[in-house]
Design an enzyme around this catalytic site. Structure first.
Site, mmCIF file in Angstrom:
data_model
loop_
_atom_site.group_PDB
_atom_site.id
_atom_site.type_symbol
_atom_site.label_atom_id
_atom_site.label_comp_id
_atom_site.label_asym_id
_atom_site.label_seq_id
_atom_site.Cartn_x
_atom_site.Cartn_y
_atom_site.Cartn_z
ATOM 1 N N ASP A 13 0.817 -1.219 0.000
ATOM 2 C CA ASP A 13 0.000 0.000 0.000
ATOM 3 C C ASP A 13 0.850 1.269 0.000
ATOM 4 O O ASP A 13 0.475 2.277 0.595
ATOM 5 C CB ASP A 13 -0.959 0.033 1.209
ATOM 6 N N GLU A 14 1.992 1.220 -0.668
ATOM 7 C CA GLU A 14 2.875 2.392 -0.704
ATOM 8 C C GLU A 14 2.468 3.362 -1.809
ATOM 9 O O GLU A 14 3.084 4.423 -1.941
ATOM 10 C CB GLU A 14 4.332 1.949 -0.941
ATOM 11 N N LYS A 16 1.801 2.086 -5.194
ATOM 12 C CA LYS A 16 2.434 1.535 -6.408
ATOM 13 C C LYS A 16 1.615 1.847 -7.648
ATOM 14 O O LYS A 16 2.165 2.020 -8.721
ATOM 15 C CB LYS A 16 2.595 0.015 -6.278
ATOM 16 N N LYS A 18 -0.082 4.355 -9.002
ATOM 17 C CA LYS A 18 0.203 5.536 -9.818
ATOM 18 C C LYS A 18 1.563 5.416 -10.515
ATOM 19 O O LYS A 18 1.686 5.727 -11.702
ATOM 20 C CB LYS A 18 0.187 6.789 -8.928
ATOM 21 N N GLY A 40 -4.120 -4.905 -4.558
ATOM 22 C CA GLY A 40 -5.153 -3.965 -4.983
ATOM 23 C C GLY A 40 -4.505 -2.709 -5.527
ATOM 24 O O GLY A 40 -3.846 -1.995 -4.795
ATOM 25 N N HIS A 41 -4.624 -2.506 -6.804
ATOM 26 C CA HIS A 41 -4.058 -1.291 -7.420
ATOM 27 C C HIS A 41 -5.199 -0.457 -7.975
ATOM 28 O O HIS A 41 -6.070 -0.982 -8.659
ATOM 29 C CB HIS A 41 -3.127 -1.645 -8.591
ATOM 30 N N ARG A 146 3.821 -29.780 -4.021
ATOM 31 C CA ARG A 146 3.798 -30.526 -5.298
ATOM 32 C C ARG A 146 2.471 -31.222 -5.577
ATOM 33 O O ARG A 146 2.428 -32.334 -6.080
ATOM 34 C CB ARG A 146 4.966 -31.538 -5.340
ATOM 35 N N GLN A 226 2.214 -6.287 -2.889
ATOM 36 C CA GLN A 226 2.536 -6.264 -1.454
ATOM 37 C C GLN A 226 3.840 -5.483 -1.210
ATOM 38 O O GLN A 226 4.119 -4.579 -1.980
ATOM 39 C CB GLN A 226 2.611 -7.683 -0.854
ATOM 40 N N GLY A 304 -11.013 -3.357 2.462
ATOM 41 C CA GLY A 304 -11.645 -2.203 3.102
ATOM 42 C C GLY A 304 -11.230 -2.008 4.553
ATOM 43 O O GLY A 304 -11.747 -1.145 5.250
ATOM 44 N N LEU A 334 3.958 12.382 0.553
ATOM 45 C CA LEU A 334 4.635 13.359 1.407
ATOM 46 C C LEU A 334 3.638 14.395 1.930
ATOM 47 O O LEU A 334 3.735 14.856 3.067
ATOM 48 C CB LEU A 334 5.737 14.057 0.595
#
Ligand code: IMP
Length: 432
Positions: A13-14, A16, A18, A40-41, A146, A226, A304, A334
């Site tokens: 959730d950083e 990614k 955008k 989730g993007h 396996r 992740q 959520g 930021l």
């Protein structure tokens, strides 16, 4: 470097979505290499918002090839649903623009159920992982054990019954032990035949397609999901996901050699968040955490759930720079820090009376460590929407420079709002 891998530097959730979207415009091929529909993007293109969980971000752009690598665990039901959802938004997905690796392991309904049974049975925060309940862990267990059904098995209905038997011998023993009804052979065979026709047209030799693309000079974007601290080996085990999320997996999870990976970009949030259980040294379970969560809209895109929030932890990110071999970071959100009188940054930990500069691997030590903070002066002006360093308040620039110093990696991209144009580009990863 021709190719770029994007990974999360923290617990996911950083932001990614955008950055990946911005990079996918410059790429020819976009490949996922681990995880599944637990990701989730959200991509915003020309004011339209697209939510992706399983499919690579390239699918929303015309003329790009998207690839689901062998390192992904693939839920055929989620796949069909996501294609339908995007189709309703006018996005066309076909075997011409999407390939699924033939050796990708499938997530079936029994995996999803087992994930839920275990989470429900876990009574406290020592045993509960707080998974997304998508069946990710159980599917990876079967892969390593396996006994997976893989994408290419759908093409061979004669050999499927024996594979299903092997899978059910294991799962039904588990289900009996957990007090749940067994699954019948017929039910799984029916489940598989109901999706086979929808999946098989996309199934291909992905390692070869990617190698051909690479040799033809095409640019490949490897899209991680992740984050590093959720990595099965390098994360806060056992409170992790079940795949390797670090950059090295881009090679293993697609069938290319490590040299094909190229530039490693770590997406890094200007503070820290985590969803689910597990240690979080800089967590602020107080008004600061509330401030960050509210201002940063910190709710999970998949489940959520409210995200836990805290100060930037330079120790964790410094370690992520090493375990991924990051060439640079994209610093996001930021602007969420705008208006704070002071901002804290964790620079080390105290463990049993000693000062350490790394995340200890043991679960016990991870819960005992206490963060050591530096306090920086905040800024009152807004950083939102800045596109040049000169647009930023001096204290914000100082904060960014200090982070670079502490983590040992440069800021390649500074993202200053969810809008794609709002960013300061220092280095184009594809050109570096
Ligand atoms: P799983 O991947 O569903 O097995 O969940 C394991 C852990 O990883 C839980 O703490 C989840 O909250 C976390 N997790 C999985 N996917 C994501 C993601 O995309 N973003 C943030 N956390 C995630």
């Amino acid at each position: 470097m021709a190719n770029v891998v994007v990974v999360g530097s923290q617990w996911g959730d950083e932001g990614k979505g955008k950055i990946v979207d911005w990079l996918s415009e410059r790429a020819d091929v976009v490949a996922r290499f681990q995880g599944g529909h637990n990701a989730g993007h959200t991509l915003v293109i020309d004011g339209v918002s697209y939510k992706l969980s399983l499919l690579p971000s390239g699918v929303v752009r015309e003329g790009k090839l998207s690839v689901i690598g062998n390192g992904v665990v693939f839920d055929p039901h989620a796949f069909v649903a996501e294609i339908a959802r995007l189709g309703a938004q006018g996005v066309t997905i076909s075997p011409a623009n999407l390939k699924i690796a033939e050796n990708t392991s499938l997530i079936l309904s029994l995996h999803r159920e087992l994930d839920g049974f275990r989470e429900d049975a876990a009574s406290n925060s020592d045993t509960k992982i707080g998974t997304t309940r998508r069946g990710i862990g159980p599917a990876y267990e079967d892969k390593v054990g396996r006994r997976s059904i893989r994408a290419l098995d759908l093409a061979n209905m004669e050999s499927l019954p024996a594979k299903v038997d092997r899978l059910l011998t294991h799962h039904n023993a588990l289900r009996r032990g957990l007090g749940h009804p067994e699954v019948s052979h017929e039910a799984i065979m029916e489940e598989l035949s109901s999706v086979a026709d929808k999946v098989l047209p996309y199934v291909d030799r992905v390692w070869k397609i990617l190698d051909d693309a690479r040799r033809a000079g095409q640019r490949i974007l490897f899209e991680g999901a992740q984050g590093t601290l959720l990595d099965i080996d390098h994360g806060t085990y056992p409170f992790v996901t079940s795949s390797n999320t670090v950059a090295g997996q881009a090679a293993t999870g697609t069938g290319l050699g490590p040299a094909a990976v190229g530039y490693v970009l770590g997406i890094t949030k200007a503070y820290t968040t985590r969803v689910g259980e597990g240690p979080f040294p800089t967590e602020q379970d107080n008004e600061i955490g509330e401030f960050l969560g509210t201002k940063g809209h910190e709710f999970g895109t998949v489940t959520g759930r409210k995200r836990r929030c805290g100060w930037f932890d330079a120790v964790l990110v410094r370690q992520a720079v090493v375990t991924n071999g990051m060439n640079g970071i994209a610093l996001t959100k930021l602007d969420v820090l705008d208006g704070l009188d002071e901002i804290k940054v964790c620079t080390g930990y105290r463990l049993d009376g000693k000062v350490i500069d790394y995340l200890p691997a043991s679960q016990g030590a991870q819960t005992r460590i206490e963060p050591i903070y530096e306090t920086l002066e905040g800024w009152k002006e807004t950083t939102r929407g800045a596109r040049r360093w000169n647009d930023l308040p001096a204290q914000a620039v100082k904060y960014v420079r200090h982070i670079e110093e502490l983590i040992g990696a440069p800021v390649a991209i500074l993202s200053t709002s969810p809008e794609r144009e709002d960013a300061i580009l220092v280095t184009d990863p594809f050109q570096d």
